[in-house]
Each structure stands twice: as C-alpha cells, then as structure tokens.
Motif scaffolding. Structure first.
Motif, PDB file in Angstrom:
ATOM      1  N   CYS A   1     -11.877   8.712 -19.510  1.00 37.63           N
ATOM      2  CA  CYS A   1     -11.320   8.041 -18.488  1.00 37.63           C
ATOM      3  C   CYS A   1     -12.166   7.896 -17.177  1.00 37.63           C
ATOM      4  N   ALA A   2     -12.337   6.877 -16.630  1.00 41.83           N
ATOM      5  CA  ALA A   2     -13.073   6.466 -15.332  1.00 41.83           C
ATOM      6  C   ALA A   2     -12.183   5.844 -14.288  1.00 41.83           C
ATOM      7  N   GLU A   3     -12.031   6.401 -13.209  1.00 41.44           N
ATOM      8  CA  GLU A   3     -11.139   5.834 -12.215  1.00 41.44           C
ATOM      9  C   GLU A   3     -11.955   4.930 -11.306  1.00 41.44           C
ATOM     10  N   VAL A   4     -11.731   3.498 -11.396  1.00 46.45           N
ATOM     11  CA  VAL A   4     -12.558   2.501 -10.671  1.00 46.45           C
ATOM     12  C   VAL A   4     -11.446   1.822  -9.556  1.00 46.45           C
ATOM     13  N   ASP A   5     -11.973   1.590  -8.533  1.00 47.74           N
ATOM     14  CA  ASP A   5     -11.315   0.858  -7.196  1.00 47.74           C
ATOM     15  C   ASP A   5     -11.007  -0.502  -7.962  1.00 47.74           C
ATOM     16  N   SER A   6      -9.959  -0.923  -7.430  1.00 49.80           N
ATOM     17  CA  SER A   6      -9.552  -2.364  -7.739  1.00 49.80           C
ATOM     18  C   SER A   6     -10.215  -3.408  -6.887  1.00 49.80           C
ATOM     19  N   ASP A   7     -10.266  -4.485  -7.249  1.00 52.38           N
ATOM     20  CA  ASP A   7     -10.830  -5.726  -6.466  1.00 52.38           C
ATOM     21  C   ASP A   7      -9.823  -5.663  -5.149  1.00 52.38           C
ATOM     22  N   THR A   8     -10.197  -6.430  -4.352  1.00 53.52           N
ATOM     23  CA  THR A   8      -9.143  -6.424  -3.155  1.00 53.52           C
ATOM     24  C   THR A   8      -9.059  -8.134  -2.592  1.00 53.52           C
ATOM     25  N   GLU A   9      -9.813  -9.076  -3.499  1.00 52.60           N
ATOM     26  CA  GLU A   9      -9.590 -10.364  -2.925  1.00 52.60           C
ATOM     27  C   GLU A   9      -9.096 -11.120  -3.954  1.00 52.60           C
ATOM     28  N   ALA A  10      -8.057 -12.040  -3.880  1.00 59.21           N
ATOM     29  CA  ALA A  10      -7.533 -13.027  -4.872  1.00 59.21           C
ATOM     30  C   ALA A  10      -7.756 -14.275  -4.357  1.00 59.21           C
ATOM     31  N   VAL A  11      -7.640 -15.387  -5.394  1.00 66.09           N
ATOM     32  CA  VAL A  11      -7.793 -16.555  -5.028  1.00 66.09           C
ATOM     33  C   VAL A  11      -6.560 -17.390  -5.458  1.00 66.09           C
ATOM     34  N   ALA A  12      -6.111 -17.877  -4.346  1.00 65.08           N
ATOM     35  CA  ALA A  12      -4.669 -18.793  -4.414  1.00 65.08           C
ATOM     36  C   ALA A  12      -4.694 -19.763  -5.772  1.00 65.08           C
ATOM     37  N   GLY A  13      -3.471 -19.587  -6.526  1.00 64.75           N
ATOM     38  CA  GLY A  13      -3.338 -20.452  -7.597  1.00 64.75           C
ATOM     39  C   GLY A  13      -3.859 -19.712  -8.792  1.00 64.75           C
ATOM     40  N   LYS A  14      -4.739 -18.640  -8.870  1.00 66.24           N
ATOM     41  CA  LYS A  14      -5.301 -18.006  -9.797  1.00 66.24           C
ATOM     42  C   LYS A  14      -4.772 -16.721 -10.395  1.00 66.24           C
ATOM     43  N   SER A  15      -5.167 -16.179 -11.338  1.00 71.01           N
ATOM     44  CA  SER A  15      -4.621 -14.989 -11.822  1.00 71.01           C
ATOM     45  C   SER A  15      -5.491 -13.874 -11.074  1.00 71.01           C
ATOM     46  N   PHE A  16      -4.904 -12.700 -10.832  1.00 71.47           N
ATOM     47  CA  PHE A  16      -5.487 -11.398 -10.170  1.00 71.47           C
ATOM     48  C   PHE A  16      -5.081 -10.221 -10.954  1.00 71.47           C
ATOM     49  N   LYS A  17      -6.375  -9.332 -11.307  1.00 66.50           N
ATOM     50  CA  LYS A  17      -5.879  -7.992 -11.766  1.00 66.50           C
ATOM     51  C   LYS A  17      -5.933  -7.077 -10.745  1.00 66.50           C
ATOM     52  N   LEU A  18      -4.566  -6.415 -10.675  1.00 68.50           N
ATOM     53  CA  LEU A  18      -4.283  -5.278  -9.602  1.00 68.50           C
ATOM     54  C   LEU A  18      -4.799  -4.244 -10.405  1.00 68.50           C
ATOM     55  N   GLY A  19      -5.996  -3.505 -10.144  1.00 70.82           N
ATOM     56  CA  GLY A  19      -6.358  -2.132 -10.869  1.00 70.82           C
ATOM     57  C   GLY A  19      -5.591  -1.049 -10.071  1.00 70.82           C
ATOM     58  N   CYS A  20      -5.302  -0.174 -11.314  1.00 72.11           N
ATOM     59  CA  CYS A  20      -4.924   1.000 -10.816  1.00 72.11           C
ATOM     60  C   CYS A  20      -4.996   2.371 -11.937  1.00 72.11           C
ATOM     61  N   ILE A  21      -5.846   3.252 -11.841  1.00 67.86           N
ATOM     62  CA  ILE A  21      -6.258   4.205 -12.957  1.00 67.86           C
ATOM     63  C   ILE A  21      -6.173   5.402 -12.174  1.00 67.86           C
ATOM     64  N   SER A  22      -5.330   6.340 -13.069  1.00 66.76           N
ATOM     65  CA  SER A  22      -5.199   7.792 -12.581  1.00 66.76           C
ATOM     66  C   SER A  22      -5.651   8.550 -13.839  1.00 66.76           C
ATOM     67  N   CYS A  23      -6.762   9.238 -13.770  1.00 62.17           N
ATOM     68  CA  CYS A  23      -7.082  10.016 -14.992  1.00 62.17           C
ATOM     69  C   CYS A  23      -6.214  11.374 -15.170  1.00 62.17           C
ATOM     70  N   LYS A  24      -5.981  11.728 -16.246  1.00 60.08           N
ATOM     71  CA  LYS A  24      -5.326  13.121 -16.519  1.00 60.08           C
ATOM     72  C   LYS A  24      -6.086  14.015 -16.574  1.00 60.08           C
ATOM     73  N   MET A  25      -5.932  15.187 -15.557  1.00 61.86           N
ATOM     74  CA  MET A  25      -6.582  16.054 -15.338  1.00 61.86           C
ATOM     75  C   MET A  25      -7.096  17.110 -16.466  1.00 61.86           C
ATOM     76  N   ARG A  26      -6.250  17.406 -17.253  1.00 65.88           N
ATOM     77  CA  ARG A  26      -6.509  18.215 -18.666  1.00 65.88           C
ATOM     78  C   ARG A  26      -6.205  17.279 -19.928  1.00 65.88           C
ATOM     79  N   GLY A  27      -7.335  16.896 -20.478  1.00 64.57           N
ATOM     80  CA  GLY A  27      -7.545  15.787 -21.554  1.00 64.57           C
ATOM     81  C   GLY A  27      -6.640  16.573 -22.628  1.00 64.57           C
ATOM     82  N   GLU A  28      -6.778  18.011 -23.073  1.00 63.07           N
ATOM     83  CA  GLU A  28      -6.132  18.416 -24.261  1.00 63.07           C
ATOM     84  C   GLU A  28      -4.771  18.510 -23.881  1.00 63.07           C
ATOM     85  N   VAL A  29      -3.960  18.356 -22.924  1.00 64.55           N
ATOM     86  CA  VAL A  29      -2.548  18.564 -22.649  1.00 64.55           C
ATOM     87  C   VAL A  29      -1.870  17.191 -23.047  1.00 64.55           C
ATOM     88  N   GLU A  30      -0.873  17.238 -23.827  1.00 68.11           N
ATOM     89  CA  GLU A  30       0.088  16.138 -24.052  1.00 68.11           C
ATOM     90  C   GLU A  30       0.796  15.682 -22.711  1.00 68.11           C
TER      91      GLU A  30
END
Length: 207
Positions: A10-39
């Motif tokens: 898992c890699a936490e990447v900051d979202s882009d912050t500039e959108a263009v009117a009339g187009k689509s934009f991806k609001l990015g939000c990633i929060s990696c789990k600290m303990r991968g072996e835990v369900e």
C-alpha cells in the motif's frame, strides 16, 4: 511535492488539487493499514466544506458493498474509484463528475476501520483533507511555457539550443542597458523595451 508513505503493498499518495470545470476529477484518499496481517473492515465517509462556508457537510459514504450520496448537490456526480471486492478498504478515492466552480473547497475523507484480533476488536479513525481548486482550463502544462511559440520550439533539441543562445543575448543586452534604463523615465524605458522586442524573440523580463 507529492508525499509517499508505504506499508507493504500500500502506498499513500497525495491527491491532485486542481480540477477543470466541466471535466471529471479523481479525489484521491488512501490510508494504509498499519498491520497487514490483521484482518480488518472499514467504512468511508466524505465531507465537503465549500469556500466561504464554516462547516463540513456529509456528502458520501461507502462500506465496501454499497454507497450513498447524501448531499443532493453531488447526486449522480460521485462514483467510487477506490478499493474493490474487499471490505478491508484502504483506497477511498472517488471520481467527481462534471466538475463545477461551486465544487471548489475542502474535502475531508474519513476511514472508520476495525482491526480484528483473536480476542478483541480495535477501532481506528484515519482521515485526509484535499483542498480543491476548480479552474476554467488545464494550466499545468501551459504555465510551464512562456507562450505557445516557445512550447513548439522546445519540442526539438536544436531549437532548444537556439532559444538558449537567444535568451543569453537578450539578458546581456538588458543588463548593459540597465543603468541607463534606471535613470530614464518610465516612457523612455518602455521605448527601449519596445525596440528590443524583435531581437529578443518576444521574451519579457519582469523587474
């Protein structure tokens, strides 16, 4: 500068912050789990605070199976773009469709995560804030060029060398005339700049 925080796959990447009117934009939000072996299971809520407003309002939620659009301003305009086929959500990105200028503001993404240990469960909350600005056209490339003319010049190595040599000549000429320009009146200084226009290939130098 984009920041990365990596936990396993898992890699936490900051979202882009500039959108263009009339187009689509991806609001990015990633929060990696600290303990991968835990369900774990997680639900996600998106909040929005428009520019000029004091409070965040709840606009969207997702639990790994179903989504809900709470705010009518975003009805039919938000689509899930995050983790799929899992309840262990780590990517809560969404697509904002048909962006409008009213979409400028702060977006708060909140993970409500439950880690399942052998004898107990542990609840955590993680959040990210994206400050979005909506513009009339995509300026990410155009702002890096002086003009469309120089954008085309920069497409080949030979032209880049010519441009560099021309800029050097311009700067030397401007430097040589600097003291005289400072003593001259504003009108005289503008006249000097105008006479140099052809030789400098349209390059403008700010004070």
């Amino acid at each position: 500068m984009i920041m990365f925080v990596v936990f396993g796959a898992c890699a936490e990447v900051d979202s882009d912050t500039e959108a263009v009117a009339g187009k689509s934009f991806k609001l990015g939000c990633i929060s990696c789990k600290m303990r991968g072996e835990v369900e774990a299971t997680a639900t996600v809520d998106w909040m929005f605070r428009a520019r000029g407003e004091a409070d965040f309002v709840h606009i969207y939620s997702y639990d790994g199976e179903a989504c809900s659009i709470i705010d009518e301003r975003f009805q039919d305009r938000v689509e899930w773009h995050g983790s799929r086929n899992t309840l262990d959500l780590q990517d809560a990105s969404v697509d904002l469709l048909n962006v409008t200028f009213d979409d400028s503001g702060a977006y708060h993404c909140i993970f409500n995560r439950v880690l399942g240990y052998k004898h107990y469960e542990f609840s955590t909350i993680a959040s990210k804030v994206v400050h979005l600005t909506v513009v009339g056209k995509d300026s990410r490339f155009s702002n890096s060029c002086i003009s469309a003319k120089y954008c085309s010049i920069l497409t080949n190595h030979t032209s880049m060398e010519r441009l560099f040599i021309q800029l050097q000549k311009c700067y030397r000429k401007i430097a040589a005339a600097g003291e005289e320009a400072l003593r001259a009146s504003a009108a005289e200084y503008l006249a000097i700049a105008s006479e140099s226009k052809d030789n400098c290939a349209g390059v403008q130098v700010a004070e």
